[in-house]
Design an enzyme around this catalytic site. Sequence first.
Site, mmCIF file in Angstrom:
data_model
loop_
_atom_site.group_PDB
_atom_site.id
_atom_site.type_symbol
_atom_site.label_atom_id
_atom_site.label_comp_id
_atom_site.label_asym_id
_atom_site.label_seq_id
_atom_site.Cartn_x
_atom_site.Cartn_y
_atom_site.Cartn_z
ATOM 1 C CG HIS A 111 49.631 -5.768 3.406
ATOM 2 N ND1 HIS A 111 50.559 -4.617 3.446
ATOM 3 C CD2 HIS A 111 48.585 -5.102 4.157
ATOM 4 C CE1 HIS A 111 50.550 -3.812 4.351
ATOM 5 N NE2 HIS A 111 49.093 -3.862 4.971
ATOM 6 C CB THR A 143 47.609 -1.614 -9.000
ATOM 7 O OG1 THR A 143 47.213 -1.053 -7.781
ATOM 8 C CG2 THR A 143 46.836 -2.756 -9.458
ATOM 9 C CG LEU A 146 52.162 0.856 -0.534
ATOM 10 C CD1 LEU A 146 53.200 0.012 -0.997
ATOM 11 C CD2 LEU A 146 52.560 1.719 0.638
ATOM 12 C CG ASP A 147 50.176 -2.289 0.867
ATOM 13 O OD1 ASP A 147 50.752 -1.729 1.707
ATOM 14 O OD2 ASP A 147 51.068 -3.320 0.181
ATOM 15 C CD GLU A 177 51.985 -13.202 6.252
ATOM 16 O OE1 GLU A 177 52.638 -13.072 5.685
ATOM 17 O OE2 GLU A 177 51.633 -12.444 7.543
HETATM 18 C C1 GRF Z 1 55.271 -11.099 6.401
HETATM 19 O O1 GRF Z 1 54.534 -10.838 7.410
HETATM 20 C C2 GRF Z 1 54.744 -10.881 4.932
HETATM 21 O O2 GRF Z 1 53.414 -10.624 5.171
HETATM 22 C C3 GRF Z 1 55.193 -9.382 4.977
HETATM 23 O O3 GRF Z 1 56.644 -9.281 5.345
HETATM 24 C C4 GRF Z 1 56.628 -10.382 6.535
HETATM 25 C C5 GRF Z 1 57.860 -11.320 6.399
HETATM 26 O O4 GRF Z 1 57.908 -12.025 5.438
HETATM 27 N N1 GRF Z 1 54.918 -8.826 3.674
HETATM 28 P P1 GRF Z 1 58.924 -13.195 5.049
HETATM 29 O O5 GRF Z 1 59.257 -13.896 6.266
HETATM 30 O O6 GRF Z 1 60.195 -12.420 4.568
HETATM 31 O O7 GRF Z 1 58.148 -13.998 3.982
#
Ligand code: GRF
Length: 221
Positions: A111, A143, A146-147, A177
């Site tokens: 997230h 879980t 959500l988040d 990430e």
């Molecule tokens: C990313 O910022 C991720 O953290 C969020 O969705 C965005 C796109 O992710 N959950 P991706 O390029 O599809 O992996």
Amino acid sequence: MKRARLAVLVSGRGRNLRALQAACAVGHIAADPVLVVSNDATAPALEFARQCGIPALALEHTAYASRPAFDAALATALRAVQPDIVALAGFMRVLGAAFVTEFEGRLLNIHPSLLPKYPGLHTHRRALTAGDHEHGATVHFVTAELDGGPRILQGVVAVKPDDDEDRLAARVLEDVELKIYPQVVAWMARGELRCLAGQAMFRGAPLAAPLGLDALEETFR
Ligand code: GRF
């Protein structure tokens, strides 16, 4: 040691999927991608999976009469490949309690915020609007909340004065990430990370707070 079976759920561009696939391909993650599922058939992430020879499935959520019906179809597809790890990677659907219960302990999500700050959407915009000096991303177990699942690994970036939403999102993605997700999946694949009774356990000890970028192994820095 048997390699873990990794399923990845996507909805969009798949930058996290690409990082996970690459780390598996070079052996940084002791896992094999066994399935990629997208709730959007047009997701570029599906095309990437196909190019890698990973079974890729589109389950358009609009084709299902209800959320439980979609979740049931997703569970059926996942059950068929018996995943050890199910990584939500840019997956934009909220999963219901029945689905989460079946796969809990194997379900991870990334997230783009320093949870518990900013659950939900538009996290970069909210951090900028709030005037935050720091922002980042979190990998957590999924879980029913959500988040809200047990947080495992977080990475922090400085918010710069000239940041806009896109610039900040790009830095969080690149600097955090794409590093923390492969690291967490690698720990899971080695059996060093588990979710036990709603608590993240890392190398046998409960994680009272998420680890930081200093916990990244050399491979993932
Ligand atoms: C990313 O910022 C991720 O953290 C969020 O969705 C965005 C796109 O992710 N959950 P991706 O390029 O599809 O992996």
